[in-house]
Design a protein around this motif. Structure first.
Motif, PDB file in Angstrom:
ATOM      1  N   VAL A 185      46.676  42.143  50.116  1.00  0.00           N
ATOM      2  CA  VAL A 185      46.381  43.334  49.333  1.00  0.00           C
ATOM      3  C   VAL A 185      45.937  42.958  47.932  1.00  0.00           C
ATOM      4  O   VAL A 185      46.307  41.906  47.394  1.00  0.00           O
ATOM      5  N   MET A 186      45.144  43.827  47.346  1.00  0.00           N
ATOM      6  CA  MET A 186      44.775  43.754  45.938  1.00  0.00           C
ATOM      7  C   MET A 186      45.515  44.880  45.218  1.00  0.00           C
ATOM      8  O   MET A 186      45.502  46.025  45.668  1.00  0.00           O
ATOM      9  N   LEU A 187      46.145  44.572  44.110  1.00  0.00           N
ATOM     10  CA  LEU A 187      46.888  45.545  43.325  1.00  0.00           C
ATOM     11  C   LEU A 187      46.134  45.836  42.036  1.00  0.00           C
ATOM     12  O   LEU A 187      45.658  44.910  41.365  1.00  0.00           O
ATOM     13  N   ARG A 188      46.030  47.132  41.707  1.00  0.00           N
ATOM     14  CA  ARG A 188      45.329  47.584  40.498  1.00  0.00           C
ATOM     15  C   ARG A 188      43.892  47.043  40.470  1.00  0.00           C
ATOM     16  O   ARG A 188      43.412  46.540  39.453  1.00  0.00           O
ATOM     17  N   ALA A 189      43.233  47.139  41.602  1.00  0.00           N
ATOM     18  CA  ALA A 189      41.906  46.567  41.753  1.00  0.00           C
ATOM     19  C   ALA A 189      40.828  47.473  41.180  1.00  0.00           C
ATOM     20  O   ALA A 189      40.904  48.698  41.250  1.00  0.00           O
ATOM     21  N   GLY A 190      39.773  46.832  40.633  1.00  0.00           N
ATOM     22  CA  GLY A 190      38.585  47.534  40.195  1.00  0.00           C
ATOM     23  C   GLY A 190      37.495  47.459  41.250  1.00  0.00           C
ATOM     24  O   GLY A 190      37.632  46.760  42.267  1.00  0.00           O
ATOM     25  N   ALA A 191      36.382  48.136  40.983  1.00  0.00           N
ATOM     26  CA  ALA A 191      35.332  48.255  41.990  1.00  0.00           C
ATOM     27  C   ALA A 191      34.726  46.917  42.376  1.00  0.00           C
ATOM     28  O   ALA A 191      34.289  46.721  43.517  1.00  0.00           O
ATOM     29  N   GLY A 192      34.696  45.948  41.444  1.00  0.00           N
ATOM     30  CA  GLY A 192      34.107  44.645  41.752  1.00  0.00           C
ATOM     31  C   GLY A 192      34.987  43.735  42.567  1.00  0.00           C
ATOM     32  O   GLY A 192      34.551  42.671  43.014  1.00  0.00           O
ATOM     33  N   LEU A 193      36.256  44.102  42.747  1.00  0.00           N
ATOM     34  CA  LEU A 193      37.249  43.384  43.563  1.00  0.00           C
ATOM     35  C   LEU A 193      37.732  42.074  42.941  1.00  0.00           C
ATOM     36  O   LEU A 193      38.616  41.427  43.505  1.00  0.00           O
ATOM     37  N   ASP A 194      37.179  41.673  41.795  1.00  0.00           N
ATOM     38  CA  ASP A 194      37.693  40.465  41.151  1.00  0.00           C
ATOM     39  C   ASP A 194      38.761  40.796  40.119  1.00  0.00           C
ATOM     40  O   ASP A 194      39.669  40.011  39.861  1.00  0.00           O
ATOM     41  N   ASP A 195      38.660  41.975  39.517  1.00  0.00           N
ATOM     42  CA  ASP A 195      39.623  42.398  38.506  1.00  0.00           C
ATOM     43  C   ASP A 195      40.808  43.038  39.224  1.00  0.00           C
ATOM     44  O   ASP A 195      40.902  44.260  39.373  1.00  0.00           O
ATOM     45  N   ALA A 196      41.730  42.190  39.696  1.00  0.00           N
ATOM     46  CA  ALA A 196      42.841  42.665  40.524  1.00  0.00           C
ATOM     47  C   ALA A 196      43.904  41.583  40.601  1.00  0.00           C
ATOM     48  O   ALA A 196      43.666  40.418  40.266  1.00  0.00           O
ATOM     49  N   TYR A 197      45.096  41.987  41.039  1.00  0.00           N
ATOM     50  CA  TYR A 197      46.155  41.035  41.371  1.00  0.00           C
ATOM     51  C   TYR A 197      46.174  40.886  42.888  1.00  0.00           C
ATOM     52  O   TYR A 197      46.308  41.866  43.616  1.00  0.00           O
ATOM     53  N   TYR A 198      46.068  39.659  43.362  1.00  0.00           N
ATOM     54  CA  TYR A 198      45.969  39.381  44.788  1.00  0.00           C
ATOM     55  C   TYR A 198      47.294  38.871  45.330  1.00  0.00           C
ATOM     56  O   TYR A 198      47.855  37.897  44.819  1.00  0.00           O
ATOM     57  N   VAL A 199      47.798  39.537  46.367  1.00  0.00           N
ATOM     58  CA  VAL A 199      48.933  39.035  47.161  1.00  0.00           C
ATOM     59  C   VAL A 199      48.341  38.617  48.497  1.00  0.00           C
ATOM     60  O   VAL A 199      47.869  39.458  49.267  1.00  0.00           O
ATOM     61  N   THR A 200      48.357  37.308  48.765  1.00  0.00           N
ATOM     62  CA  THR A 200      47.599  36.753  49.884  1.00  0.00           C
ATOM     63  C   THR A 200      48.498  36.000  50.854  1.00  0.00           C
ATOM     64  O   THR A 200      49.247  35.102  50.447  1.00  0.00           O
ATOM     65  N   MET A 201      48.418  36.367  52.114  1.00  0.00           N
ATOM     66  CA  MET A 201      49.013  35.563  53.176  1.00  0.00           C
ATOM     67  C   MET A 201      47.992  34.506  53.596  1.00  0.00           C
ATOM     68  O   MET A 201      46.843  34.839  53.907  1.00  0.00           O
ATOM     69  N   GLU A 202      48.401  33.244  53.588  1.00  0.00           N
ATOM     70  CA  GLU A 202      47.516  32.148  53.946  1.00  0.00           C
ATOM     71  C   GLU A 202      48.066  31.440  55.185  1.00  0.00           C
ATOM     72  O   GLU A 202      48.847  30.499  55.073  1.00  0.00           O
ATOM     73  N   PRO A 203      47.682  31.888  56.378  1.00  0.00           N
ATOM     74  CA  PRO A 203      48.261  31.341  57.613  1.00  0.00           C
ATOM     75  C   PRO A 203      48.032  29.843  57.786  1.00  0.00           C
ATOM     76  O   PRO A 203      48.881  29.148  58.355  1.00  0.00           O
ATOM     77  N   GLN A 204      46.910  29.325  57.306  1.00  0.00           N
ATOM     78  CA  GLN A 204      46.630  27.906  57.484  1.00  0.00           C
ATOM     79  C   GLN A 204      47.582  27.028  56.684  1.00  0.00           C
ATOM     80  O   GLN A 204      47.766  25.843  57.000  1.00  0.00           O
ATOM     81  N   ARG A 205      48.184  27.602  55.650  1.00  0.00           N
ATOM     82  CA  ARG A 205      49.094  26.837  54.796  1.00  0.00           C
ATOM     83  C   ARG A 205      50.536  27.339  54.881  1.00  0.00           C
ATOM     84  O   ARG A 205      51.408  26.814  54.171  1.00  0.00           O
ATOM     85  N   ASN A 206      50.769  28.358  55.673  1.00  0.00           N
ATOM     86  CA  ASN A 206      52.109  28.936  55.803  1.00  0.00           C
ATOM     87  C   ASN A 206      52.712  29.235  54.428  1.00  0.00           C
ATOM     88  O   ASN A 206      53.788  28.753  54.066  1.00  0.00           O
ATOM     89  N   ARG A 207      51.983  30.054  53.684  1.00  0.00           N
ATOM     90  CA  ARG A 207      52.487  30.464  52.381  1.00  0.00           C
ATOM     91  C   ARG A 207      51.929  31.837  52.028  1.00  0.00           C
ATOM     92  O   ARG A 207      50.914  32.279  52.580  1.00  0.00           O
ATOM     93  N   VAL A 208      52.610  32.505  51.086  1.00  0.00           N
ATOM     94  CA  VAL A 208      52.089  33.726  50.480  1.00  0.00           C
ATOM     95  C   VAL A 208      51.921  33.424  49.000  1.00  0.00           C
ATOM     96  O   VAL A 208      52.770  32.759  48.383  1.00  0.00           O
ATOM     97  N   THR A 209      50.810  33.861  48.405  1.00  0.00           N
ATOM     98  CA  THR A 209      50.505  33.520  47.028  1.00  0.00           C
ATOM     99  C   THR A 209      50.253  34.774  46.192  1.00  0.00           C
ATOM    100  O   THR A 209      49.968  35.846  46.716  1.00  0.00           O
ATOM    101  N   PHE A 210      50.367  34.591  44.881  1.00  0.00           N
ATOM    102  CA  PHE A 210      50.061  35.642  43.913  1.00  0.00           C
ATOM    103  C   PHE A 210      49.082  35.071  42.898  1.00  0.00           C
ATOM    104  O   PHE A 210      49.326  34.008  42.317  1.00  0.00           O
ATOM    105  N   ARG A 211      47.952  35.764  42.720  1.00  0.00           N
ATOM    106  CA  ARG A 211      46.940  35.345  41.754  1.00  0.00           C
ATOM    107  C   ARG A 211      46.557  36.537  40.881  1.00  0.00           C
ATOM    108  O   ARG A 211      46.346  37.635  41.380  1.00  0.00           O
ATOM    109  N   GLY A 212      46.440  36.287  39.578  1.00  0.00           N
ATOM    110  CA  GLY A 212      46.002  37.320  38.667  1.00  0.00           C
ATOM    111  C   GLY A 212      44.497  37.324  38.485  1.00  0.00           C
ATOM    112  O   GLY A 212      43.784  36.460  39.017  1.00  0.00           O
ATOM    113  N   PRO A 213      43.973  38.276  37.706  1.00  0.00           N
ATOM    114  CA  PRO A 213      42.519  38.444  37.602  1.00  0.00           C
ATOM    115  C   PRO A 213      41.798  37.256  37.000  1.00  0.00           C
ATOM    116  O   PRO A 213      40.653  36.976  37.368  1.00  0.00           O
ATOM    117  N   ILE A 214      42.412  36.549  36.060  1.00  0.00           N
ATOM    118  CA  ILE A 214      41.693  35.460  35.409  1.00  0.00           C
ATOM    119  C   ILE A 214      41.403  34.311  36.383  1.00  0.00           C
ATOM    120  O   ILE A 214      40.462  33.540  36.195  1.00  0.00           O
TER     121      ILE A 214
END
Length: 474
Positions: A365-394
């Motif tokens: 999911v993207m949280l507080r996302a803008g129309a361009g989809l880059d200005d958002a907080y990303y909560v990502t499930m990464e099955p190939q690495r067996n991890r969940v990550t959090f990335r901010g807009p920068i």
């Protein structure tokens, strides 16, 4: 609007010392005044009470000026152990009382490390309990053991018959792993397993646990030995007789101590983590193999029950709705994203289930996302690495690539099985973000720089289905 995750007015929650009595969780905590922006012990101990982790009663200051410790009751007397730091020294102190607010200190019971088994440098955060097997009290402390290496962080052990005179014993746990002391030690038993909990700020910054069938060890390190990530610290636990809960703090960000926040960037997301912040409570659960996990407390989850409208439109990729409550996207070679039509509420719970194909590189999911989809907080499930990550807009920008020598900001290990639905719960309260996956993995985060935006769904180089997507408020 008062924050849902507790913080006192104009101050912040430091280390929590939990106690349970009279059907209420009595939570002592180190009270940090917001204007001093430091860990000075002028904050003292304060007490709040709760029975649902949603509403808190403020009892006020407890006349104890010092650092983290422990409270226990023996017959009709309460005993409070804490630490002080006069002129750079670290000392353990003792106070008693007939209630939880008024304490009488006992100066003659104050003591330091012995400088034979333990260094003088670190001697704090006492935890005291009655050892039934030995017929005496045990005290655990954050300490540094004597030794040739700087990796001397340990959990010290002392014993006493009367809670006044203490005998120094060899460390309960001294693995020569951490350069810093094992802070805020905590110990409890569930079934046939003993669990030792501590926090550390060197090598890895987290609250850890070890497990053993005996207080004499050996202390086993489980495959996943933490309860949460970097944004949850100094956690200690208490049980109400049925369930056990873990109390820590999600730190704020008010300083850029090392200049990592790009000079042209006006926000706070990439400031350094502070000491103290908002109170966060996880419920501890024991798996069949004895390892521990955490979930959101039922009362916190139930507080978010007012469903908000959620309608979505595809931005990139092809999105379909094979069933009434399912959104699907097949995008094996590209990124695909969709956005809700309305901004997320400032305080809400996002809940959904995600199923993905075996070769999927990322989805979430993207949280507080803008129309361009880059200005958002990303909560990502990464099955190939067996991890969940959090990335901010920068991190989606060139500035992020130039500034930070790491790939992600926050991550948690988790086994992600393809072709199975995975539950995702996200609690948002202003800048606070608490993430739970599959009812046994937690990841705390902060979101400062984007205050408003939409909920988005995405899949990167794979196929995914999103079921029962909901946004709910209190």
């Amino acid at each position: 609007m008062k924050e849902f995750f507790y913080r006192p007015n104009n101050a912040w929650v430091g280390d929590v010392i939990p106690y349970f009595e009279d059907n209420e969780f009595k939570l002592f905590y180190l009270h940090g005044w917001r204007e001093n922006y430091q860990e000075g012990l002028d904050r003292g101990w304060h007490l709040i009470g709760t029975n649902d982790f949603c509403n808190y009663r403020e009892y006020g200051a407890c006349k104890i000026l010092g650092g983290t410790g422990h409270v226990l009751k023996v017959e009709n007397t309460y005993h409070l152990f804490y630490c002080i730091f006069p002129e750079g020294k670290q000392l353990v102190c003792h106070a008693t009382g007939t209630d939880l607010m008024n304490w009488t200190t006992i100066p003659e019971d104050t003591f330091s490390a012995d400088n034979q088994i333990y260094e003088f440098s670190d001697w704090r955060d006492p935890f005291v309990f009655w050892n039934e097997e030995e017929g005496q009290y045990w005290m655990l402390l954050a300490a540094m053991a004597k030794g040739p290496s700087n990796r001397k962080g340990c959990v010290a052990l002392l014993t006493s018959k009367d809670l006044k005179k203490w005998a120094y014993r060899e460390p309960l746990y001294s693995p020569n792993i951490h350069v810093g002391a094992h802070e805020c030690p905590d110990l409890f038993r569930i079934g046939e397993w003993w669990y030792l909990v501590y926090s550390n700020y060197t090598d890895r910054f987290a609250t850890f646990y070890r497990m053993s069938r005996s207080l004499n060890g050996p202390w086993i390190t489980p495959k996943v030995d933490t309860f949460d990530g970097r944004a949850f610290y100094a956690a200690k636990s208490v049980s109400d007789g049925q369930k056990r809960y873990l109390f820590g703090w999600n730190p704020t960000k008010n300083d850029d101590l090392f200049g990592w926040n790009p000079p042209k960037h006006p926000g706070k997301d990439y400031d350094t983590w502070d000491w103290g912040g908002n109170l966060v409570v996880h419920e501890i659960i024991q798996r069949p193999d004895g390892t521990l996990a955490v979930k959101v407390p039922d009362s916190v989850n139930a507080a978010f029950s007012v469903e908000q409208p959620f309608n979505v439109e595809g931005i990139t990729g092809t999105w379909t709705s094979p069933d009434l409550d399912v959104l699907a996207c097949e995008s094996p070679y590209a990124f695909a994203g969709s956005l809700g039509l309305d901004d997320l509420p400032d305080r809400c719970r996002v809940s959904l289930e995600i199923c993905f194909s075996e070769q999927t590189q990322g989805t979430g999911v993207m949280l507080r996302a803008g129309a361009g989809l880059d200005d958002a907080y990303y909560v990502t499930m990464e099955p190939q690495r067996n991890r969940v990550t959090f990335r901010g807009p920068i991190m989606q920008s060139e500035d992020g690539g130039k500034t930070f020598p790491y790939e992600v900001e926050l991550e948690r290990p988790i086994e992600l099985q393809p072709d199975h639905y995975h539950e995702l719960l996200i609690f948002i309260d202003g800048s606070i973000c608490e993430i739970y996956i599959n009812g046994d993995t937690a990841m705390s985060a902060r979101m400062y720089d984007i205050e408003r935006g939409k909920l988005g769904l995405f899949v990167s180089q794979g196929n995914a289905q999103f079921k029962r997507v909901k946004v709910e408020t209190v």
